[in-house]
Scaffold this motif. Structure first.
Motif, PDB file in Angstrom:
ATOM      1  N   ASN A 149      -4.630   8.931 -11.227  1.00 33.92           N
ATOM      2  CA  ASN A 149      -3.646   7.929 -10.797  1.00 33.92           C
ATOM      3  C   ASN A 149      -2.747   7.437 -11.926  1.00 33.92           C
ATOM      4  OD1 ASN A 149      -4.502   7.946  -8.120  1.00 33.92           O
ATOM      5  ND2 ASN A 149      -6.064   6.390  -8.488  1.00 33.92           N
ATOM      6  N   LYS A 150      -2.869   8.031 -13.102  1.00 30.40           N
ATOM      7  CA  LYS A 150      -2.035   7.606 -14.231  1.00 30.40           C
ATOM      8  C   LYS A 150      -0.554   7.843 -13.966  1.00 30.40           C
ATOM      9  CE  LYS A 150      -4.695   5.912 -17.488  1.00 30.40           C
ATOM     10  NZ  LYS A 150      -4.475   4.540 -17.997  1.00 30.40           N
ATOM     11  N   PHE A 151      -0.253   8.936 -13.244  1.00 30.69           N
ATOM     12  CA  PHE A 151       1.132   9.286 -12.959  1.00 30.69           C
ATOM     13  C   PHE A 151       1.267   9.659 -11.486  1.00 30.69           C
ATOM     14  CE2 PHE A 151       0.324  10.619 -17.381  1.00 30.69           C
ATOM     15  CZ  PHE A 151       1.249   9.823 -18.043  1.00 30.69           C
ATOM     16  N   PRO A 152       2.469   9.480 -10.917  1.00 28.50           N
ATOM     17  CA  PRO A 152       2.711   9.954  -9.550  1.00 28.50           C
ATOM     18  C   PRO A 152       2.793  11.475  -9.526  1.00 28.50           C
ATOM     19  CG  PRO A 152       4.726   9.078 -10.501  1.00 28.50           C
ATOM     20  CD  PRO A 152       3.622   8.784 -11.485  1.00 28.50           C
ATOM     21  N   ALA A 153       2.946  12.040  -8.330  1.00 31.91           N
ATOM     22  CA  ALA A 153       2.966  13.503  -8.173  1.00 31.91           C
ATOM     23  C   ALA A 153       4.066  14.143  -9.012  1.00 31.91           C
ATOM     24  CB  ALA A 153       3.143  13.857  -6.698  1.00 31.91           C
ATOM     25  N   ASP A 154       5.268  13.543  -9.026  1.00 30.83           N
ATOM     26  CA  ASP A 154       6.375  14.116  -9.792  1.00 30.83           C
ATOM     27  C   ASP A 154       6.079  14.111 -11.293  1.00 30.83           C
ATOM     28  OD1 ASP A 154       7.717  14.510  -7.455  1.00 30.83           O
ATOM     29  OD2 ASP A 154       9.041  12.773  -7.656  1.00 30.83           O
ATOM     30  N   GLY A 155       5.424  13.044 -11.757  1.00 30.04           N
ATOM     31  CA  GLY A 155       5.080  12.961 -13.172  1.00 30.04           C
ATOM     32  C   GLY A 155       4.112  14.046 -13.590  1.00 30.04           C
ATOM     33  N   TRP A 156       3.059  14.240 -12.787  1.00 33.35           N
ATOM     34  CA  TRP A 156       2.091  15.297 -13.101  1.00 33.35           C
ATOM     35  C   TRP A 156       2.731  16.674 -13.004  1.00 33.35           C
ATOM     36  CZ3 TRP A 156      -1.790  14.366 -15.908  1.00 33.35           C
ATOM     37  CH2 TRP A 156      -2.571  13.228 -15.759  1.00 33.35           C
ATOM     38  N   ALA A 157       3.647  16.864 -12.039  1.00 31.77           N
ATOM     39  CA  ALA A 157       4.327  18.160 -11.890  1.00 31.77           C
ATOM     40  C   ALA A 157       5.159  18.476 -13.138  1.00 31.77           C
ATOM     41  CB  ALA A 157       5.199  18.150 -10.641  1.00 31.77           C
ATOM     42  N   LYS A 158       5.856  17.474 -13.674  1.00 32.68           N
ATOM     43  CA  LYS A 158       6.646  17.675 -14.888  1.00 32.68           C
ATOM     44  C   LYS A 158       5.757  18.040 -16.063  1.00 32.68           C
ATOM     45  CE  LYS A 158      10.388  14.525 -13.522  1.00 32.68           C
ATOM     46  NZ  LYS A 158      11.017  13.204 -13.773  1.00 32.68           N
ATOM     47  N   ILE A 159       4.624  17.344 -16.190  1.00 34.56           N
ATOM     48  CA  ILE A 159       3.682  17.653 -17.279  1.00 34.56           C
ATOM     49  C   ILE A 159       3.170  19.088 -17.142  1.00 34.56           C
ATOM     50  CG2 ILE A 159       1.399  17.096 -18.228  1.00 34.56           C
ATOM     51  CD1 ILE A 159       1.951  14.177 -17.495  1.00 34.56           C
ATOM     52  N   SER A 160       2.887  19.500 -15.909  1.00 41.97           N
ATOM     53  CA  SER A 160       2.395  20.859 -15.675  1.00 41.97           C
ATOM     54  C   SER A 160       3.422  21.905 -16.079  1.00 41.97           C
ATOM     55  CB  SER A 160       2.024  21.028 -14.194  1.00 41.97           C
ATOM     56  OG  SER A 160       1.544  22.334 -13.947  1.00 41.97           O
ATOM     57  N   VAL A 161       4.681  21.681 -15.698  1.00 41.52           N
ATOM     58  CA  VAL A 161       5.738  22.646 -16.017  1.00 41.52           C
ATOM     59  C   VAL A 161       5.975  22.709 -17.526  1.00 41.52           C
ATOM     60  CG1 VAL A 161       8.208  23.113 -15.797  1.00 41.52           C
ATOM     61  CG2 VAL A 161       6.886  22.453 -13.784  1.00 41.52           C
ATOM     62  N   ILE A 162       6.064  21.544 -18.173  1.00 43.18           N
ATOM     63  CA  ILE A 162       6.288  21.506 -19.628  1.00 43.18           C
ATOM     64  C   ILE A 162       5.133  22.168 -20.368  1.00 43.18           C
ATOM     65  CG2 ILE A 162       6.483  19.978 -21.631  1.00 43.18           C
ATOM     66  CD1 ILE A 162       7.951  17.985 -19.771  1.00 43.18           C
ATOM     67  N   GLU A 191       0.836  -1.207   0.000  1.00 44.90           N
ATOM     68  CA  GLU A 191       0.000   0.000   0.000  1.00 44.90           C
ATOM     69  C   GLU A 191       0.869   1.255   0.000  1.00 44.90           C
ATOM     70  OE1 GLU A 191      -3.119   0.486  -0.371  1.00 44.90           O
ATOM     71  OE2 GLU A 191      -4.177  -1.363   0.126  1.00 44.90           O
ATOM     72  N   ARG A 192       1.953   1.234   0.761  1.00 42.18           N
ATOM     73  CA  ARG A 192       2.864   2.387   0.775  1.00 42.18           C
ATOM     74  C   ARG A 192       3.541   2.566  -0.576  1.00 42.18           C
ATOM     75  NH1 ARG A 192       5.224   0.967   6.852  1.00 42.18           N
ATOM     76  NH2 ARG A 192       3.508   1.985   7.995  1.00 42.18           N
ATOM     77  N   ALA A 193       3.893   1.456  -1.210  1.00 43.52           N
ATOM     78  CA  ALA A 193       4.473   1.533  -2.550  1.00 43.52           C
ATOM     79  C   ALA A 193       3.460   2.101  -3.544  1.00 43.52           C
ATOM     80  CB  ALA A 193       4.932   0.149  -3.001  1.00 43.52           C
ATOM     81  N   LYS A 194       2.214   1.704  -3.390  1.00 39.44           N
ATOM     82  CA  LYS A 194       1.166   2.176  -4.296  1.00 39.44           C
ATOM     83  C   LYS A 194       0.926   3.674  -4.162  1.00 39.44           C
ATOM     84  CE  LYS A 194      -3.586   1.189  -5.711  1.00 39.44           C
ATOM     85  NZ  LYS A 194      -4.821   0.438  -5.415  1.00 39.44           N
ATOM     86  N   LEU A 195       1.098   4.206  -2.950  1.00 42.61           N
ATOM     87  CA  LEU A 195       0.971   5.645  -2.771  1.00 42.61           C
ATOM     88  C   LEU A 195       1.988   6.403  -3.612  1.00 42.61           C
ATOM     89  CD1 LEU A 195       0.374   6.106   1.074  1.00 42.61           C
ATOM     90  CD2 LEU A 195      -1.213   6.669  -0.767  1.00 42.61           C
ATOM     91  N   LEU A 196       3.195   5.853  -3.717  1.00 41.41           N
ATOM     92  CA  LEU A 196       4.268   6.513  -4.458  1.00 41.41           C
ATOM     93  C   LEU A 196       4.212   6.210  -5.946  1.00 41.41           C
ATOM     94  CD1 LEU A 196       7.188   5.864  -1.930  1.00 41.41           C
ATOM     95  CD2 LEU A 196       5.888   7.969  -2.247  1.00 41.41           C
ATOM     96  N   ALA A 197       3.610   5.074  -6.316  1.00 45.18           N
ATOM     97  CA  ALA A 197       3.487   4.700  -7.730  1.00 45.18           C
ATOM     98  C   ALA A 197       2.100   4.115  -7.948  1.00 45.18           C
ATOM     99  CB  ALA A 197       4.573   3.706  -8.124  1.00 45.18           C
ATOM    100  N   PRO A 198       1.076   4.965  -7.979  1.00 46.14           N
ATOM    101  CA  PRO A 198      -0.319   4.484  -7.991  1.00 46.14           C
ATOM    102  C   PRO A 198      -0.718   3.693  -9.225  1.00 46.14           C
ATOM    103  CG  PRO A 198      -0.222   6.854  -8.386  1.00 46.14           C
ATOM    104  CD  PRO A 198       1.152   6.434  -7.984  1.00 46.14           C
ATOM    105  N   ASN A 199       0.043   3.800 -10.305  1.00 42.97           N
ATOM    106  CA  ASN A 199      -0.348   3.120 -11.547  1.00 42.97           C
ATOM    107  C   ASN A 199       0.569   1.953 -11.888  1.00 42.97           C
ATOM    108  OD1 ASN A 199      -2.437   3.293 -13.520  1.00 42.97           O
ATOM    109  ND2 ASN A 199      -0.919   3.883 -15.038  1.00 42.97           N
ATOM    110  N   ASP A 200       1.379   1.519 -10.924  1.00 39.30           N
ATOM    111  CA  ASP A 200       2.303   0.419 -11.167  1.00 39.30           C
ATOM    112  C   ASP A 200       1.552  -0.910 -11.144  1.00 39.30           C
ATOM    113  OD1 ASP A 200       4.269  -1.775 -10.383  1.00 39.30           O
ATOM    114  OD2 ASP A 200       5.643  -0.105 -10.711  1.00 39.30           O
TER     115      ASP A 200
END
Length: 249
Positions: A122-135, A78-87
């Motif tokens: 849940n497609k991407f983790p927080a860092d992934g969505w942040a990168k998409i937002s910045v780009i 569950e803790r792993a899923k929090l960090l990588a919800p779509n794994d």
């Protein structure tokens, strides 16, 4: 003097990173050799050194599962899923571990667009969505420059409408990143760690027993009072439990 301190700080960080990598390799080696108790201790040591990641929690969950400790395995999946919800691997192993849980709780049905929205978030983790937002925001600035400085009407019109789409993507991505970050830092889910526990109608031993639940079951913490926690199951049932009967994810 300041330069020397800065160099020393960088060297300490480098040594720490090397040491953490060594710990992780040691843990993986124990796991490969089926030395699961040693692997568990090593992965815990990695986490204690502030090397928190979905990979470490996932591997720790695998080590617990192989060692026959289902509830700790569920907690770490569950803790792993929090960090990588779509794994998919994390989700598969979590579902496999949950088959050992006695309680089979049917969750309340959700409206289709709520399910769709949650799946999208849940497609991407927080860092992934942040990168998409910045780009996306950088692309918006480029399109804004085109709109203001070009004299071609077709390019102005195209840059205007595409710019609106891009800025909308940037805003939604930022919101998804904030949502994922909040789920990691301020979520209220826990797993039952006692073999069985009676859920009470009130936060006291004298409270009426409402129903019985068993270890490994995931619950949501809704409130707290002293050493008691009010929990809600996926089917909507609620009640109170002693704090020591659960572990927060």
């Amino acid at each position: 003097m300041k330069t020397s301190i800065h160099i020393l700080f960088i060297l300490l960080l480098s040594f720490s990173a090397v040491a953490q990598e060594g710990l992780l390799e040691k843990a993986n080696e124990h796991y490969t050799n089926q030395e699961y108790e040693e692997a568990i201790a090593a992965y815990q040591e990695v986490l204690n050194s502030n090397r928190e990641s979905a990979e470490v929690y996932y591997n720790l969950g695998n080590a617990y599962y192989k060692n026959g400790q289902i509830t700790p395995a569920i907690i770490n999946y569950e803790r792993a899923k929090l960090l990588a919800p779509n794994d998919e691997d994390i989700q598969f192993n979590l579902e496999l571990a949950n088959q050992h849980v006695i309680d089979a709780i049917d969750p309340l049905p959700k409206v289709f667009f709520v399910r769709w929205w949650n799946n999208l978030a849940n497609k991407f983790p927080a860092d992934g969505w942040a990168k998409i937002s910045v780009i996306s925001f950088i692309l918006f600035l480029v399109l804004a420059g085109l709109f203001f400085f070009t004299r071609t009407t077709a390019i102005k019109r195209l840059s205007f409408w595409v710019g609106i789409l891009i800025v909308a993507i940037s805003i939604f991505s930022f919101n998804f990143a904030a949502r994922q970050k909040k789920q990691m830092t301020s979520h209220n889910f826990a797993v039952i760690v006692q073999p069985s526990v009676a859920v009470k109608s009130s936060p006291a031993e004298s409270g009426t027993d409402l129903f019985l639940i068993h270890e490994g079951l995931k619950v949501e913490i809704k409130d707290s009072l002293g050493n008691w926690r009010q929990i809600r199951l996926a089917d909507g049932n609620q009640g109170w439990l002693p704090e020591n009967s659960l572990e927060k994810i």
